[in-house]
Scaffold this motif. Structure first.
Motif, PDB file in Angstrom:
ATOM      1  N   ARG A   8      46.860 -12.998   9.559  1.00 29.02           N
ATOM      2  CA  ARG A   8      46.659 -12.715  10.544  1.00 29.02           C
ATOM      3  C   ARG A   8      46.229 -11.219  10.775  1.00 29.02           C
ATOM      4  O   ARG A   8      46.691 -10.231  10.120  1.00 29.02           O
ATOM      5  N   THR A   9      45.028 -11.121  11.696  1.00 26.47           N
ATOM      6  CA  THR A   9      44.344  -9.852  11.767  1.00 26.47           C
ATOM      7  C   THR A   9      44.679  -9.291  13.272  1.00 26.47           C
ATOM      8  O   THR A   9      44.779  -9.992  14.249  1.00 26.47           O
ATOM      9  N   THR A  10      45.258  -8.051  13.362  1.00 24.10           N
ATOM     10  CA  THR A  10      45.786  -7.307  14.447  1.00 24.10           C
ATOM     11  C   THR A  10      45.113  -6.090  14.779  1.00 24.10           C
ATOM     12  O   THR A  10      44.951  -5.533  13.428  1.00 24.10           O
ATOM     13  N   LEU A  11      44.824  -5.393  15.670  1.00 23.56           N
ATOM     14  CA  LEU A  11      44.666  -4.080  15.850  1.00 23.56           C
ATOM     15  C   LEU A  11      45.725  -3.368  15.335  1.00 23.56           C
ATOM     16  O   LEU A  11      47.077  -3.592  15.684  1.00 23.56           O
ATOM     17  N   LEU A  12      45.359  -2.183  14.695  1.00 25.27           N
ATOM     18  CA  LEU A  12      46.226  -1.321  14.300  1.00 25.27           C
ATOM     19  C   LEU A  12      47.004  -0.236  15.646  1.00 25.27           C
ATOM     20  O   LEU A  12      46.253   0.048  16.117  1.00 25.27           O
ATOM     21  N   ASP A  13      48.176  -0.425  15.518  1.00 24.64           N
ATOM     22  CA  ASP A  13      48.946   0.636  16.332  1.00 24.64           C
ATOM     23  C   ASP A  13      48.768   1.944  15.846  1.00 24.64           C
ATOM     24  O   ASP A  13      49.847   2.059  15.085  1.00 24.64           O
ATOM     25  N   VAL A  14      48.034   2.604  16.229  1.00 23.76           N
ATOM     26  CA  VAL A  14      47.918   4.122  15.588  1.00 23.76           C
ATOM     27  C   VAL A  14      48.910   5.163  16.212  1.00 23.76           C
ATOM     28  O   VAL A  14      49.253   5.906  15.525  1.00 23.76           O
ATOM     29  N   HIS A  15      49.833   4.521  16.941  1.00 24.76           N
ATOM     30  CA  HIS A  15      51.131   5.265  17.394  1.00 24.76           C
ATOM     31  C   HIS A  15      52.382   4.804  16.660  1.00 24.76           C
ATOM     32  O   HIS A  15      53.408   5.173  16.996  1.00 24.76           O
ATOM     33  N   ASP A  18      55.121   3.456  10.915  1.00 26.30           N
ATOM     34  CA  ASP A  18      55.344   2.684   9.960  1.00 26.30           C
ATOM     35  C   ASP A  18      54.091   1.973   9.428  1.00 26.30           C
ATOM     36  O   ASP A  18      53.749   1.851   8.329  1.00 26.30           O
ATOM     37  N   GLN A  19      53.588   1.527  10.493  1.00 24.00           N
ATOM     38  CA  GLN A  19      52.222   0.639  10.181  1.00 24.00           C
ATOM     39  C   GLN A  19      51.093   1.272   9.765  1.00 24.00           C
ATOM     40  O   GLN A  19      50.463   0.892   8.926  1.00 24.00           O
ATOM     41  N   THR A  20      50.979   2.675  10.464  1.00 23.56           N
ATOM     42  CA  THR A  20      49.776   3.536  10.091  1.00 23.56           C
ATOM     43  C   THR A  20      50.092   3.827   8.522  1.00 23.56           C
ATOM     44  O   THR A  20      49.223   4.103   7.774  1.00 23.56           O
ATOM     45  N   ARG A  21      51.510   4.281   8.083  1.00 22.70           N
ATOM     46  CA  ARG A  21      51.666   4.663   6.669  1.00 22.70           C
ATOM     47  C   ARG A  21      51.277   3.675   5.779  1.00 22.70           C
ATOM     48  O   ARG A  21      50.669   3.796   4.947  1.00 22.70           O
ATOM     49  N   HIS A  44      47.939  12.666   7.049  1.00 21.03           N
ATOM     50  CA  HIS A  44      47.960  13.407   7.946  1.00 21.03           C
ATOM     51  C   HIS A  44      46.523  13.158   8.595  1.00 21.03           C
ATOM     52  O   HIS A  44      46.153  13.131   9.761  1.00 21.03           O
ATOM     53  N   GLU A  45      45.236  13.490   7.593  1.00 23.70           N
ATOM     54  CA  GLU A  45      44.378  13.409   8.047  1.00 23.70           C
ATOM     55  C   GLU A  45      43.908  12.081   8.393  1.00 23.70           C
ATOM     56  O   GLU A  45      42.988  11.997   9.447  1.00 23.70           O
ATOM     57  N   ALA A  46      44.152  10.922   7.943  1.00 25.30           N
ATOM     58  CA  ALA A  46      43.779   9.863   8.007  1.00 25.30           C
ATOM     59  C   ALA A  46      44.296   9.373   9.715  1.00 25.30           C
ATOM     60  O   ALA A  46      43.575   8.849  10.470  1.00 25.30           O
ATOM     61  N   LEU A  47      45.495   9.776   9.992  1.00 23.53           N
ATOM     62  CA  LEU A  47      46.103   9.612  11.012  1.00 23.53           C
ATOM     63  C   LEU A  47      45.305  10.332  12.430  1.00 23.53           C
ATOM     64  O   LEU A  47      45.235   9.773  13.215  1.00 23.53           O
TER      65      LEU A  47
END
Length: 340
Positions: A8-15, A18-21, A44-47
């Motif tokens: 399953r491919t989905t857009l990353l929820d940048v907020h 948990d998912q961004t980590r 931190h830089e990636a986020l």
């Protein structure tokens, strides 16, 4: 041999913290795989990068899910003000989740999105060993219809470089430019009066650098966007050292950038170096690089390594880097798929 699963491919929820980590962990695991020298940047830089919105080059970050895990991450960039015929991307699959179809699922999504955005070409590049012409990354993109366009050679320079070596290089170049130009080094951006001419020079880098069968048009960086990038780097905790050669008319005609990531405390990235075509032949490329390197070593002695990449046919820049002491470490092939 991995087992193919339905991805399953989905857009990353940048907020979503948990998912961004988990996405950052997948990217880091992919980047360090087989590259013991690589020092990853911080979450931190990636986020901050993922959350940053650049209207001139918006991005989409897609993730491949393997159950609750983020198995892969692909970032698609869509230039809106220059080179609007293309899209380019960066794709990573966690080594523990490879050979299960996650990379192919992400690739299919990227091709679909690039086509729907009206792009006729899709570009990517990645790091591979020097001595492996049939590396798995190459085979992967070739299976998906990509063809090699050009190859950058990635080099490292161990720090510090001896002062007497830099003095010797400076002595060779200075008679060619002294009296016609002045060198200035600035931290975290050049002053406002120099920004228009600096942007003009930076916009030509992609045009003049060897890029195989890909013909780029000048980029559209302007002082406003330049200031936005500097603000983003400041928020990330990064430091940028820029040395410029300024002509008698007060315009930047050559520049070089070194960027010091916050989360990789030993590493320095060599960003662009460029000399305006009307001012070549005066050893300004060597001059600005030596001056910037001196400032780096004086102010940041804890940094131990500079990494840079240049097309192997760019004899001018290759010779400068070799004279400075850079050594070949890996390759960065660039591939293109024409979408038709």
């Amino acid at each position: 041999m991995g087992t193919t699963v339905r991805t399953r491919t989905t857009l990353l929820d940048v907020h979503d913290d948990d998912q961004t980590r988990r996405a950052h962990e997948a990217v880091v695991a992919s980047r360090v795989f087989g590259r013991p020298w690589f020092e990853p940047t911080s979450y931190h830089e990636a986020l901050l990068d993922w959350r940053h919105e650049d209207k001139a080059e918006p991005k989409e970050i897609w993730v491949a899910q393997d159950g609750a895990d983020v198995a892969g991450v692909a970032t698609l960039y869509l230039p809106m003000e220059d080179n609007t015929w293309l899209a380019w991307f960066d794709l990573h699959v966690h080594p523990e989740h490879r050979r299960r179809g996650h990379g192919s699922a992400l690739m299919d999504r990227l091709v679909e999105r690039a086509r729907s955005a009206g792009r006729s070409s899709l570009l990517t590049d990645f790091m591979v060993p020097v001595d492996d012409p049939a590396h798995g990354y190459r085979r992967f993109v070739e299976r998906h219809g990509f063809e090699l366009s050009y190859t950058e050679v990635v080099r490292h320079l161990n720090l510090p470089v001896a002062d007497d070596h830099l003095d010797g290089l400076d002595a060779q170049s200075r008679p060619r430019w002294a009296g016609h130009y002045r060198l200035e080094t600035h931290v975290n951006g050049v002053p406002a009066p120099l920004r228009p001419s600096l942007c003009d020079v930076m916009n030509q880098l992609g045009v003049d650098a060897p890029t195989g069968d890909i013909e780029f048009e000048p980029e559209s960086l302007n002082p406003t966007r330049y200031a936005e990038y500097l603000g983003l780097e400041r928020d990330m905790g990064r430091t940028r050292l820029t040395t410029v050669a300024v002509s008698e008319r007060g315009e930047v005609v050559a520049y070089t950038d070194l960027v010091l990531p916050h989360g990789a405390p030993s590493t320095v990235w060599q960003y662009g170096t460029y000399v305006h075509r009307e001012h070549r032949g005066r050893r300004l490329g060597m001059a600005v690089k030596v001056e910037n390197l001196r400032r780096l070593q004086a102010d940041f002695p804890e940094r131990k390594l500079i990494t840079t990449g240049n097309d192997g046919t760019n004899s001018w820049m290759v010779s400068i880097n070799e004279d400075l002491g850079f050594r070949v470490v890996e390759l960065c092939p660039a591939y293109q798929r024409k979408l038709g």
